[in-house]
Design an enzyme around this catalytic site. Sequence first.
Site, mmCIF file in Angstrom:
data_model
loop_
_atom_site.group_PDB
_atom_site.id
_atom_site.type_symbol
_atom_site.label_atom_id
_atom_site.label_comp_id
_atom_site.label_asym_id
_atom_site.label_seq_id
_atom_site.Cartn_x
_atom_site.Cartn_y
_atom_site.Cartn_z
ATOM 1 C CB SER A 1 29.243 43.642 44.697
ATOM 2 O OG SER A 1 29.951 44.740 44.238
ATOM 3 C CG ASP B 1 32.771 42.325 37.425
ATOM 4 O OD1 ASP B 1 32.808 43.570 37.473
ATOM 5 O OD2 ASP B 1 32.326 41.616 38.340
ATOM 6 C CG HIS C 1 29.797 44.167 39.333
ATOM 7 N ND1 HIS C 1 30.876 43.491 39.865
ATOM 8 C CD2 HIS C 1 29.221 44.811 40.380
ATOM 9 C CE1 HIS C 1 30.946 43.719 41.160
ATOM 10 N NE2 HIS C 1 29.947 44.516 41.502
HETATM 11 C C1 MLT Z 1 33.705 47.579 46.624
HETATM 12 O O1 MLT Z 1 33.805 48.780 46.787
HETATM 13 O O2 MLT Z 1 33.572 46.778 47.549
HETATM 14 C C2 MLT Z 1 33.761 47.091 45.225
HETATM 15 O O3 MLT Z 1 34.203 48.089 44.390
HETATM 16 C C3 MLT Z 1 32.480 46.546 44.764
HETATM 17 C C4 MLT Z 1 31.361 47.537 44.887
HETATM 18 O O4 MLT Z 1 31.223 48.398 44.036
HETATM 19 O O5 MLT Z 1 30.609 47.432 45.839
#
Ligand code: MLT
Length: 205
Positions: free
Chosen positions: A106, A156, A187
Site C-alpha cells: 500500500s 480494491d 485492499h
Molecule cells: C496511499 O496513500 O499511499 C494510498 O492511498 C494507500 C494507503 O492508503 O496507504
Amino acid sequence: MSLDMIHVYQEGKNPAAPTLVLLHGTGGNEHDLLGLGAMISPDSALLSVRGKVLENGMPRFFRRLAEGVFDEEDLVLRTGELHAFLDAAAAEYGLDRSNMVAVGYSNGANIAASLIFHEQESFRGAALHHPMVPRRGLQLPALGGMPVFIGAGANDRICPPHETEELTELLRGAGAEVEVHWENYGHQLTGTEARAAAEWFKRTF
Ligand code: MLT
C-alpha cells in the site's frame, strides 16, 4: 549520511541473497512486514523501515492531501530521504546497495514505486502489494529488465484495477519485467498473494 529513519535490521543467512527492504502500509510500522519478508526469502537480510510522516498518529512514507491524492512535493522529498537512508544503511551494515529488493504494501508500495520512478539506482527488483501510480508525467529511468511483482485486488477500492494497469504499463514501458498477480479481494494482502510473491522471488533471484 545518517541512519535517520527508525528501522529494524536483521542479518541474513546468505550474504549473496538480496536484502529485502520492507515498507509498511499507512498506520503500520517497521515490524509489520518482517514475517512476509522471512516468507518471501528466508535467507535474506531484512531492512524494515518506518515512514517518517504521521497522519493522525499513523506512520506513512509521504503526505497525502486526501485518500489517493498525494502531496507531490512531499512525495519527492521523502523519496529522496528514503534513497539516502538506503545508501547509508548499506554502508552501515555492509550490504551491497545494488542487491536490494523492495517489498512494500500500500503506502509502502507507493514509495517503493516512487523510488523506482525517480532514481536510476533504486532497487534490483520489487514486490509491490496493492500499489498506485506514484506520479504522472515523469520520464522514468531505463529499468533494464528490473523484475517487478505486483499484487492487486480486483475489488480494491483504495488501489483500483485501473491504477494497477497504468502502473504496469509505465513500468513495462521503461523496460521492467512486470508480473501481475490478481486476487478477487479488496485492499488486503492475502496469504495466497504472499505465497505468489514468494514463488516469484524464488523463480527470479
Ligand atoms: C496511499 O496513500 O499511499 C494510498 O492511498 C494507500 C494507503 O492508503 O496507504
